[in-house]
Motif scaffolding. Structure first.
Motif, PDB file in Angstrom:
ATOM      1  N   LEU A 171       0.753  -1.248   0.000  1.00  0.00           N
ATOM      2  CA  LEU A 171       0.000   0.000   0.000  1.00  0.00           C
ATOM      3  C   LEU A 171       0.792   1.313   0.000  1.00  0.00           C
ATOM      4  O   LEU A 171       0.196   2.356   0.220  1.00  0.00           O
ATOM      5  CB  LEU A 171      -0.954   0.009   1.203  1.00  0.00           C
ATOM      6  CG  LEU A 171      -1.928  -1.171   1.251  1.00  0.00           C
ATOM      7  CD1 LEU A 171      -2.739  -1.146   2.534  1.00  0.00           C
ATOM      8  CD2 LEU A 171      -2.848  -1.169   0.053  1.00  0.00           C
ATOM      9  N   PRO A 172       2.089   1.340  -0.253  1.00  0.00           N
ATOM     10  CA  PRO A 172       2.795   2.629  -0.178  1.00  0.00           C
ATOM     11  C   PRO A 172       2.279   3.667  -1.171  1.00  0.00           C
ATOM     12  O   PRO A 172       2.286   4.864  -0.876  1.00  0.00           O
ATOM     13  CB  PRO A 172       4.255   2.275  -0.459  1.00  0.00           C
ATOM     14  CG  PRO A 172       4.226   0.948  -1.111  1.00  0.00           C
ATOM     15  CD  PRO A 172       2.994   0.257  -0.602  1.00  0.00           C
ATOM     16  N   ALA A 173       1.808   3.245  -2.331  1.00  0.00           N
ATOM     17  CA  ALA A 173       1.291   4.200  -3.323  1.00  0.00           C
ATOM     18  C   ALA A 173       0.050   4.904  -2.786  1.00  0.00           C
ATOM     19  O   ALA A 173      -0.172   6.084  -3.060  1.00  0.00           O
ATOM     20  CB  ALA A 173       0.969   3.481  -4.627  1.00  0.00           C
ATOM     21  N   LEU A 174      -0.757   4.199  -1.993  1.00  0.00           N
ATOM     22  CA  LEU A 174      -1.976   4.797  -1.452  1.00  0.00           C
ATOM     23  C   LEU A 174      -1.659   5.858  -0.404  1.00  0.00           C
ATOM     24  O   LEU A 174      -2.402   6.822  -0.251  1.00  0.00           O
ATOM     25  CB  LEU A 174      -2.890   3.717  -0.870  1.00  0.00           C
ATOM     26  CG  LEU A 174      -3.522   2.793  -1.913  1.00  0.00           C
ATOM     27  CD1 LEU A 174      -4.342   1.706  -1.241  1.00  0.00           C
ATOM     28  CD2 LEU A 174      -4.384   3.568  -2.898  1.00  0.00           C
ATOM     29  N   LYS A 175      -0.554   5.698   0.302  1.00  0.00           N
ATOM     30  CA  LYS A 175      -0.139   6.705   1.281  1.00  0.00           C
ATOM     31  C   LYS A 175       0.139   8.028   0.559  1.00  0.00           C
ATOM     32  O   LYS A 175      -0.269   9.099   1.001  1.00  0.00           O
ATOM     33  CB  LYS A 175       1.104   6.219   2.025  1.00  0.00           C
ATOM     34  CG  LYS A 175       1.497   7.072   3.195  1.00  0.00           C
ATOM     35  CD  LYS A 175       2.649   6.442   3.960  1.00  0.00           C
ATOM     36  CE  LYS A 175       2.511   6.787   5.427  1.00  0.00           C
ATOM     37  NZ  LYS A 175       3.158   5.885   6.319  1.00  0.00           N
ATOM     38  N   LYS A 176       0.801   7.938  -0.584  1.00  0.00           N
ATOM     39  CA  LYS A 176       1.109   9.128  -1.380  1.00  0.00           C
ATOM     40  C   LYS A 176      -0.186   9.755  -1.926  1.00  0.00           C
ATOM     41  O   LYS A 176      -0.352  10.973  -1.908  1.00  0.00           O
ATOM     42  CB  LYS A 176       2.051   8.738  -2.526  1.00  0.00           C
ATOM     43  CG  LYS A 176       2.581   9.914  -3.292  1.00  0.00           C
ATOM     44  CD  LYS A 176       3.596   9.496  -4.337  1.00  0.00           C
ATOM     45  CE  LYS A 176       4.079  10.723  -5.086  1.00  0.00           C
ATOM     46  NZ  LYS A 176       4.708  10.419  -6.336  1.00  0.00           N
ATOM     47  N   ILE A 177      -1.102   8.924  -2.397  1.00  0.00           N
ATOM     48  CA  ILE A 177      -2.390   9.417  -2.907  1.00  0.00           C
ATOM     49  C   ILE A 177      -3.163  10.114  -1.784  1.00  0.00           C
ATOM     50  O   ILE A 177      -3.777  11.159  -2.002  1.00  0.00           O
ATOM     51  CB  ILE A 177      -3.219   8.270  -3.536  1.00  0.00           C
ATOM     52  CG1 ILE A 177      -2.559   7.818  -4.841  1.00  0.00           C
ATOM     53  CG2 ILE A 177      -4.661   8.694  -3.778  1.00  0.00           C
ATOM     54  CD1 ILE A 177      -3.137   6.536  -5.415  1.00  0.00           C
ATOM     55  N   TYR A 178      -3.120   9.541  -0.582  1.00  0.00           N
ATOM     56  CA  TYR A 178      -3.816  10.154   0.557  1.00  0.00           C
ATOM     57  C   TYR A 178      -3.248  11.546   0.846  1.00  0.00           C
ATOM     58  O   TYR A 178      -3.995  12.513   0.992  1.00  0.00           O
ATOM     59  CB  TYR A 178      -3.708   9.263   1.800  1.00  0.00           C
ATOM     60  CG  TYR A 178      -4.354   9.856   3.028  1.00  0.00           C
ATOM     61  CD1 TYR A 178      -5.707  10.186   3.035  1.00  0.00           C
ATOM     62  CD2 TYR A 178      -3.618  10.106   4.177  1.00  0.00           C
ATOM     63  CE1 TYR A 178      -6.315  10.737   4.152  1.00  0.00           C
ATOM     64  CE2 TYR A 178      -4.216  10.659   5.299  1.00  0.00           C
ATOM     65  CZ  TYR A 178      -5.556  10.974   5.282  1.00  0.00           C
ATOM     66  OH  TYR A 178      -6.152  11.523   6.390  1.00  0.00           O
ATOM     67  N   LYS A 179      -1.925  11.654   0.900  1.00  0.00           N
ATOM     68  CA  LYS A 179      -1.282  12.953   1.188  1.00  0.00           C
ATOM     69  C   LYS A 179      -1.626  13.978   0.100  1.00  0.00           C
ATOM     70  O   LYS A 179      -1.939  15.127   0.400  1.00  0.00           O
ATOM     71  CB  LYS A 179       0.240  12.792   1.296  1.00  0.00           C
ATOM     72  CG  LYS A 179       0.693  11.963   2.480  1.00  0.00           C
ATOM     73  CD  LYS A 179       0.490  12.716   3.769  1.00  0.00           C
ATOM     74  CE  LYS A 179       0.892  11.915   4.983  1.00  0.00           C
ATOM     75  NZ  LYS A 179       0.233  12.341   6.194  1.00  0.00           N
TER      76      LYS A 179
END
Length: 151
Positions: free
Chosen positions: A84-92
């Motif tokens: 899920l690291p890509a989703l962390k970036k999308i969230y930010k």
């Protein structure tokens, strides 16, 4: 449709890995299902800015999907799952986008009041924004970057 980004992210990653390893053994139908899943995942991610725009343009009324998205993205971004690291970036990025658009709307209300001395429309918009902040919107914003104090 349900916006479960954590579930989509994990499923999509698993399908990508599985289909890469087993590609030679998959039937065309199974390959199509894997491709469809990846496309749906991309469409969901690409819909986030559209939902943010609709929310702001509706004067903070159309909120159901927005809360679903941010709840799911926040959950995914705090997960230790390696998928899920890509989703962390999308969230930010989404947090920043929403915060900036709310600031723009607030500044527009401020301008409307100072230019026309007409308060009614601005009061409606700011009341709706205040209601959303109290309902939990503040948990998905970058509070230090808001151009107004809402405490």
């Amino acid at each position: 449709s349900n916006m479960n980004f954590k579930g989509m992210g994990i499923s999509c990653r698993a399908v990508v890995i599985f289909s890469r390893c087993m590609e030679a053994y998959l039937a065309p139908e199974q390959i199509r299902i894997a491709t469809d899943l990846k496309e749906k995942n991309e469409q969901a991610k690409n819909s986030i800015p559209v939902v943010i725009d609709k929310f702001v343009e509706s004067a903070f009324q159309e909120d159901f999907k927005l809360y679903q998205i941010f709840y799911s993205l926040k959950s995914a971004s705090t997960s230790f799952n390696p998928e899920l690291p890509a989703l962390k970036k999308i969230y930010k990025t989404s947090q920043k986008d929403l915060t900036e658009k709310i600031n723009e709307a607030f500044n527009l209300c401020d301008d409307m009041i100072s230019q026309s001395n007409c308060y009614y429309k601005s009061i409606d918009i700011l009341t709706a924004l205040d209601r959303q902040l109290k309902r939990g919107l503040r948990y998905y914003l970058i509070m230090g970057e808001l151009s107004f104090d809402c405490q």
